[in-house]
Design a protein around this motif. Structure first.
Motif, PDB file in Angstrom:
ATOM      1  N   SER A  13      31.924  35.384  45.742  1.00 33.18           N
ATOM      2  CA  SER A  13      33.211  35.954  46.116  1.00 33.18           C
ATOM      3  C   SER A  13      33.710  35.491  47.480  1.00 33.18           C
ATOM      4  O   SER A  13      34.905  35.597  47.760  1.00 33.18           O
ATOM      5  CB  SER A  13      33.128  37.483  46.096  1.00 33.18           C
ATOM      6  OG  SER A  13      32.177  37.941  47.051  1.00 33.18           O
ATOM      7  N   ARG A  25      43.214  33.965  50.103  1.00 35.99           N
ATOM      8  CA  ARG A  25      42.424  35.009  49.438  1.00 35.99           C
ATOM      9  C   ARG A  25      42.472  36.310  50.226  1.00 35.99           C
ATOM     10  O   ARG A  25      42.660  37.395  49.646  1.00 35.99           O
ATOM     11  CB  ARG A  25      40.970  34.545  49.297  1.00 35.99           C
ATOM     12  CG  ARG A  25      40.035  35.597  48.684  1.00 35.99           C
ATOM     13  CD  ARG A  25      38.582  35.257  48.968  1.00 35.99           C
ATOM     14  NE  ARG A  25      38.264  33.908  48.553  1.00 35.99           N
ATOM     15  CZ  ARG A  25      37.304  33.167  49.109  1.00 35.99           C
ATOM     16  NH1 ARG A  25      36.606  33.638  50.139  1.00 35.99           N
ATOM     17  NH2 ARG A  25      37.063  31.953  48.670  1.00 35.99           N
ATOM     18  N   ARG A  29      43.900  39.887  49.060  1.00 31.43           N
ATOM     19  CA  ARG A  29      43.080  41.100  49.023  1.00 31.43           C
ATOM     20  C   ARG A  29      43.797  42.263  49.697  1.00 31.43           C
ATOM     21  O   ARG A  29      43.638  43.419  49.293  1.00 31.43           O
ATOM     22  CB  ARG A  29      41.728  40.837  49.685  1.00 31.43           C
ATOM     23  CG  ARG A  29      40.789  39.999  48.817  1.00 31.43           C
ATOM     24  CD  ARG A  29      39.469  39.686  49.500  1.00 31.43           C
ATOM     25  NE  ARG A  29      38.568  38.969  48.596  1.00 31.43           N
ATOM     26  CZ  ARG A  29      37.393  38.482  48.958  1.00 31.43           C
ATOM     27  NH1 ARG A  29      36.968  38.625  50.212  1.00 31.43           N
ATOM     28  NH2 ARG A  29      36.636  37.849  48.068  1.00 31.43           N
ATOM     29  N   HIS A  36      41.121  40.440  41.210  1.00 34.21           N
ATOM     30  CA  HIS A  36      39.815  39.779  41.343  1.00 34.21           C
ATOM     31  C   HIS A  36      39.679  39.120  42.714  1.00 34.21           C
ATOM     32  O   HIS A  36      38.667  39.290  43.397  1.00 34.21           O
ATOM     33  CB  HIS A  36      39.670  38.744  40.229  1.00 34.21           C
ATOM     34  CG  HIS A  36      38.443  37.906  40.300  1.00 34.21           C
ATOM     35  ND1 HIS A  36      37.180  38.397  40.038  1.00 34.21           N
ATOM     36  CD2 HIS A  36      38.276  36.585  40.620  1.00 34.21           C
ATOM     37  CE1 HIS A  36      36.291  37.423  40.177  1.00 34.21           C
ATOM     38  NE2 HIS A  36      36.920  36.323  40.535  1.00 34.21           N
ATOM     39  N   ASN A  37      40.675  38.321  43.122  1.00 35.75           N
ATOM     40  CA  ASN A  37      40.755  37.727  44.462  1.00 35.75           C
ATOM     41  C   ASN A  37      39.450  37.066  44.907  1.00 35.75           C
ATOM     42  O   ASN A  37      38.919  37.341  45.982  1.00 35.75           O
ATOM     43  CB  ASN A  37      41.162  38.794  45.486  1.00 35.75           C
ATOM     44  CG  ASN A  37      42.592  39.269  45.312  1.00 35.75           C
ATOM     45  OD1 ASN A  37      43.477  38.482  45.016  1.00 35.75           O
ATOM     46  ND2 ASN A  37      42.808  40.562  45.478  1.00 35.75           N
ATOM     47  N   VAL A  40      37.088  32.046  40.434  1.00 38.89           N
ATOM     48  CA  VAL A  40      37.056  32.505  39.043  1.00 38.89           C
ATOM     49  C   VAL A  40      35.977  31.744  38.276  1.00 38.89           C
ATOM     50  O   VAL A  40      36.026  30.511  38.189  1.00 38.89           O
ATOM     51  CB  VAL A  40      38.427  32.304  38.374  1.00 38.89           C
ATOM     52  CG1 VAL A  40      38.364  32.687  36.899  1.00 38.89           C
ATOM     53  CG2 VAL A  40      39.489  33.133  39.096  1.00 38.89           C
ATOM     54  N   ASN A  63      43.492  34.901  38.831  1.00 38.18           N
ATOM     55  CA  ASN A  63      43.144  35.522  40.113  1.00 38.18           C
ATOM     56  C   ASN A  63      43.209  37.040  40.025  1.00 38.18           C
ATOM     57  O   ASN A  63      42.528  37.743  40.770  1.00 38.18           O
ATOM     58  CB  ASN A  63      44.084  35.037  41.218  1.00 38.18           C
ATOM     59  CG  ASN A  63      43.757  35.647  42.565  1.00 38.18           C
ATOM     60  OD1 ASN A  63      42.696  35.401  43.137  1.00 38.18           O
ATOM     61  ND2 ASN A  63      44.657  36.475  43.080  1.00 38.18           N
ATOM     62  N   GLN A  64      44.020  37.544  39.112  1.00 42.68           N
ATOM     63  CA  GLN A  64      44.097  38.989  38.918  1.00 42.68           C
ATOM     64  C   GLN A  64      43.001  39.498  37.996  1.00 42.68           C
ATOM     65  O   GLN A  64      42.349  40.498  38.295  1.00 42.68           O
ATOM     66  CB  GLN A  64      45.463  39.372  38.322  1.00 42.68           C
ATOM     67  CG  GLN A  64      45.601  40.851  38.024  1.00 42.68           C
ATOM     68  CD  GLN A  64      46.954  41.232  37.483  1.00 42.68           C
ATOM     69  OE1 GLN A  64      47.282  42.401  37.338  1.00 42.68           O
ATOM     70  NE2 GLN A  64      47.780  40.251  37.167  1.00 42.68           N
ATOM     71  N   THR A  65      42.747  38.771  36.906  1.00 47.01           N
ATOM     72  CA  THR A  65      41.843  39.272  35.866  1.00 47.01           C
ATOM     73  C   THR A  65      40.405  38.797  36.016  1.00 47.01           C
ATOM     74  O   THR A  65      39.488  39.398  35.445  1.00 47.01           O
ATOM     75  CB  THR A  65      42.349  38.834  34.488  1.00 47.01           C
ATOM     76  OG1 THR A  65      42.333  37.397  34.408  1.00 47.01           O
ATOM     77  CG2 THR A  65      43.772  39.335  34.243  1.00 47.01           C
ATOM     78  N   GLY A  66      40.203  37.672  36.733  1.00 50.25           N
ATOM     79  CA  GLY A  66      38.851  37.156  36.894  1.00 50.25           C
ATOM     80  C   GLY A  66      38.373  36.318  35.727  1.00 50.25           C
ATOM     81  O   GLY A  66      37.183  36.007  35.644  1.00 50.25           O
ATOM     82  N   ARG A  67      39.287  35.929  34.817  1.00 44.43           N
ATOM     83  CA  ARG A  67      38.918  35.088  33.676  1.00 44.43           C
ATOM     84  C   ARG A  67      39.942  33.969  33.545  1.00 44.43           C
ATOM     85  O   ARG A  67      41.138  34.215  33.642  1.00 44.43           O
ATOM     86  CB  ARG A  67      38.884  35.921  32.386  1.00 44.43           C
ATOM     87  CG  ARG A  67      38.176  35.231  31.230  1.00 44.43           C
ATOM     88  CD  ARG A  67      38.102  36.126  30.002  1.00 44.43           C
ATOM     89  NE  ARG A  67      39.394  36.230  29.312  1.00 44.43           N
ATOM     90  CZ  ARG A  67      39.592  36.961  28.217  1.00 44.43           C
ATOM     91  NH1 ARG A  67      38.594  37.675  27.710  1.00 44.43           N
ATOM     92  NH2 ARG A  67      40.787  37.002  27.643  1.00 44.43           N
ATOM     93  N   CYS A 113      39.569  28.655  43.043  1.00 41.82           N
ATOM     94  CA  CYS A 113      40.288  29.692  43.792  1.00 41.82           C
ATOM     95  C   CYS A 113      41.793  29.472  43.678  1.00 41.82           C
ATOM     96  O   CYS A 113      42.265  28.335  43.609  1.00 41.82           O
ATOM     97  CB  CYS A 113      39.894  29.669  45.272  1.00 41.82           C
ATOM     98  SG  CYS A 113      38.176  30.085  45.586  1.00 41.82           S
TER      99      CYS A 113
END
Length: 215
Positions: A13, A25, A29, A36-37, A40, A63-67, A113
């Protein structure tokens, strides 16, 4: 698979390889604390025969969902196409918790990122390159890499030690990088490309039909 993630600092992270992306990032945040920030991680298993490589996470997508490709229009088109051609099962719900499962395909990005304006610079692509190289090397059954866009195409070539002149990007073109490895190209499935007509759903499906035939 666990070892692969443990040895890839870009998937942690707080990777600090790219100062501009680190600053962005931290701003995100503060602005979007629920996102997620972070870099990924890839989606799908390492034993897949197909690897899809995109550009970078979208601010309010991956970046929001992490997928990868999840939460924005590019994901709507990509996952609908994967479902159509049997590369995924379930239903795409634009979240990492939708239960969608990939079949014989893995998805990643040339840059892990989110960059400002969705545009990574050359140094950021170069910093992330070793992680793409190691990922490709870890996929022992890999037969085809699909690059979505010119930057991803060039990133794949560089990650494997090829000069950019070794293969010219072209939509629905296939390049033999090795006797057992093909590089396929498609225009990126972004809203901009579809809105301008550069990429239609039919054109995108043509790429996957050709990949399916070769696999």
């Amino acid at each position: 698979l666990k070892l692969f993630f443990m040895t890839h600092p870009s998937l942690q992270s707080d990777c600090e390889l790219c100062p501009r992306l680190v600053d962005f990032r931290e701003d995100n945040r503060a602005s979007y604390p629920e996102f997620h920030n972070a870099p990924v991680p890839s989606f799908g298993t390492l034993d897949a025969r197909l690897l899809i490589v995109g550009l970078a996470p979208g601010l309010k997508g991956a970046n929001q969902t992490g997928r990868p490709f999840t939460g924005d229009y590019a994901g709507d088109l990509l996952y609908a196409t994967l479902l159509k051609f049997g590369f995924a099962t379930g239903a795409y719900g634009a979240t990492a918790e939708d239960g969608l499962k990939l079949q014989d395909v893995r998805i990643t990005n040339a840059v892990r990122c989110v960059p400002p304006q969705n545009k990574p610079v050359g140094a950021e692509v170069k910093n992330c390159r070793p992680f793409l190289t190691q990922e490709i090397e870890a996929m022992e059954k890999l037969e085809i890499i699909l690059a979505l866009g010119t930057l991803a195409h060039n990133g794949v070539l560089s990650s494997l030690g090829f000069k950019q002149s070794a293969a010219k990007f072209g939509h629905c073109k296939f390049h033999e990088l090795a006797p057992d490895l093909l590089l396929a190209d498609s225009y990126h499935c972004s809203r901009y490309n579809t809105n301008t007509g550069r990429l239609t759903e039919e054109m995108f499906c043509d790429v996957f039909a050709a990949i399916k035939e070769r696999l």
